[in-house]
Design a protein around this motif. Structure first.
Motif, short mmCIF file in Angstrom:
data_model
loop_
_atom_site.label_atom_id
_atom_site.label_comp_id
_atom_site.label_asym_id
_atom_site.label_seq_id
_atom_site.Cartn_x
_atom_site.Cartn_y
_atom_site.Cartn_z
N GLN A 1 0.83 -1.20 0.00
CA GLN A 1 0.00 0.00 0.00
C GLN A 1 0.87 1.26 0.00
O GLN A 1 0.58 2.24 -0.69
CB GLN A 1 -0.92 0.00 1.23
CG GLN A 1 -2.02 1.07 1.20
CD GLN A 1 -3.00 0.85 0.07
OE1 GLN A 1 -3.23 -0.27 -0.37
NE2 GLN A 1 -3.58 1.93 -0.42
N GLY A 2 1.94 1.22 0.78
CA GLY A 2 2.86 2.36 0.83
C GLY A 2 3.55 2.59 -0.50
O GLY A 2 3.75 3.73 -0.93
N LYS B 1 2.33 1.76 -3.48
CA LYS B 1 1.33 2.29 -4.42
C LYS B 1 1.11 3.78 -4.20
O LYS B 1 0.98 4.57 -5.14
CB LYS B 1 0.01 1.53 -4.27
CG LYS B 1 0.04 0.11 -4.83
CD LYS B 1 -1.32 -0.55 -4.67
CE LYS B 1 -1.31 -1.96 -5.25
NZ LYS B 1 -2.63 -2.64 -5.09
N LYS B 2 1.04 4.18 -2.92
CA LYS B 2 0.82 5.58 -2.60
C LYS B 2 1.99 6.45 -3.07
O LYS B 2 1.80 7.54 -3.62
CB LYS B 2 0.63 5.75 -1.09
CG LYS B 2 0.25 7.16 -0.67
CD LYS B 2 0.00 7.24 0.83
CE LYS B 2 -0.36 8.67 1.22
NZ LYS B 2 -0.62 8.78 2.69
N ALA B 3 3.21 5.94 -2.89
CA ALA B 3 4.40 6.68 -3.33
C ALA B 3 4.44 6.80 -4.85
O ALA B 3 4.75 7.87 -5.40
CB ALA B 3 5.66 5.99 -2.81
N ALA C 1 1.90 6.75 -6.81
CA ALA C 1 0.80 7.60 -7.23
C ALA C 1 1.18 9.08 -7.22
O ALA C 1 0.72 9.85 -8.06
CB ALA C 1 -0.42 7.37 -6.33
N THR C 2 2.04 9.48 -6.27
CA THR C 2 2.44 10.88 -6.20
C THR C 2 3.33 11.29 -7.37
O THR C 2 3.49 12.48 -7.64
CB THR C 2 3.20 11.17 -4.88
OG1 THR C 2 4.42 10.43 -4.87
CG2 THR C 2 2.36 10.80 -3.67
N ASN D 1 -4.58 12.77 -10.67
CA ASN D 1 -4.12 13.26 -9.38
C ASN D 1 -5.30 13.39 -8.42
O ASN D 1 -6.19 14.22 -8.62
CB ASN D 1 -3.43 14.62 -9.57
CG ASN D 1 -2.67 15.05 -8.33
OD1 ASN D 1 -3.25 15.25 -7.28
ND2 ASN D 1 -1.36 15.19 -8.47
N LYS D 2 -5.30 12.56 -7.39
CA LYS D 2 -6.43 12.52 -6.47
C LYS D 2 -6.62 13.83 -5.72
O LYS D 2 -7.75 14.28 -5.51
CB LYS D 2 -6.24 11.37 -5.48
CG LYS D 2 -7.45 11.13 -4.56
CD LYS D 2 -7.23 9.93 -3.66
CE LYS D 2 -8.46 9.65 -2.82
NZ LYS D 2 -8.85 10.78 -1.96
N GLU D 3 -5.51 14.47 -5.32
CA GLU D 3 -5.62 15.71 -4.54
C GLU D 3 -6.25 16.83 -5.37
O GLU D 3 -7.04 17.61 -4.84
CB GLU D 3 -4.24 16.13 -4.04
CG GLU D 3 -3.69 15.21 -2.95
CD GLU D 3 -2.33 15.65 -2.48
OE1 GLU D 3 -1.48 15.97 -3.34
OE2 GLU D 3 -2.11 15.69 -1.26
#
Length: 309
Positions: free
Chosen positions: A231-232, A234-236, A238-239, A293-295
């Motif tokens: 999960q970590g 994937k999150k990295a 994604a940025t 970009n989710k944000e």
């Protein structure tokens, strides 16, 4: 030979899209639609980043600078191209051509180095997260932006100074704006030195940022692979996904356009490539950052929600 030995050219005439004949109206509608979407997308991104406090970070500061630069970049080229398609007024003064080329080179170079600054920001965020706020301070961000723009100005002065010192015999530019090679071809004298300057500047503007971004991503990927949780990881990843996508599109088009062998030049290919990096690429940047970009998507939802309620 001295410039005074030639008849001084006071204006240029763009060949533009005249080779497409009756399809020019169709091209006008297509390009105008893309241009409006590009302006709208970049303006929305700049506005959202400015008003949403969640996006007041170095990453989105650089993104807002890139969107602003892309907006001015398209303003330098596209409106005149659209007017020539519909009004068939293909001429531009020597001073107008000089100004257009100057801003084109400045902003194109600025965009390349802004993408490099964004790559450095992602490197610090992932590889050195504990010192991120210290390293990527407001002062550092301002220096990176000023450095990008300053580099663009220097490259433009080199290009334009060398180009418009030449005497010109021809007036018909096989293009829809004052790009470097099409204008250089109109010179009455040998342009070997100008071609060397152009290739050197193009190589510097493309290869140096690409090299720095490549090193950044090698270090980023090696750091991400050491993260224990999937999960970590994937999150990295994604940025970095949006930035990496834009980098591939931007430098891919620029490399093909300016580093390809001169023998492979043709009017049709050059027009297609120029349309890609002057009209299509500026549209893809806001699209990629909005959809991937989710944000940014969350910020858009918050802004829309506030307006509705």
């Amino acid at each position: 030979m001295q410039r005074k030995n030639f008849t001084e050219v006071m204006e240029f005439i763009f060949l533009g899209f005249s080779i497409f004949g009756k399809h020019q109206i169709t091209l006008f509608v297509v390009f105008l639609t893309i241009y409006i979407l590009t302006l709208a997308g970049n303006i929305v991104i700049v506005t959202i980043i400015r008003v949403d406090r969640h996006l007041h970070t170095p990453m989105y500061f650089f993104l807002s600078m890139l969107a602003s630069s892309e907006t001015v970049y398209t303003l330098v080229i596209v409106p005149r191209m659209l007017s020539s398609l519909i009004l068939h007024n293909q001429s531009i003064s020597l001073e107008g051509c000089t100004t257009q080329m100057f801003f084109f080179v400045t902003l194109a170079t600025n965009n390349c180095f802004l993408l490099t600054a964004m790559g450095y920001d992602r490197y610090v965020a992932i590889c050195n997260p504990l010192r991120y706020t210290v390293i990527m301070s407001k002062g550092m961000c301002a220096r990176l932006v000023c450095g990008s723009f300053g580099t663009g100005l220097v490259m433009a002065v080199l290009h334009v100074g060398a180009m418009f010192h030449l005497p010109f015999c021809g007036t018909v530019v096989d293009h829809f704006f004052c790009d470097i090679y099409p204008v250089m071809k109109l010179s009455c004298v040998d342009t070997t030195i100008n071609e060397m300057i152009n290739y050197g500047v193009s190589s510097f503007v493309i290869l140096v940022p690409v090299g720095l971004i490549f090193i950044s991503y090698v270090l980023i990927i090696s750091t991400i692979l050491r993260i224990p949780s999937t999960q970590g990881q994937k999150k990295a990843f994604a940025t970095c996904a949006s930035h990496f996508t834009v980098v591939i599109i931007h430098y891919g088009c620029a490399s093909i356009a300016y580093l390809k062998p001169k023998s492979e030049n043709s009017i049709e290919k050059d027009l297609l490539l120029s349309v890609t990096y002057t009209i299509i690429t500026p549209l893809l940047n806001p699209v990629v950052y909005s959809l991937r970009n989710k944000e940014v998507k969350d910020a858009l939802c918050r802004a829309v929600g506030k307006n509705i309620f």
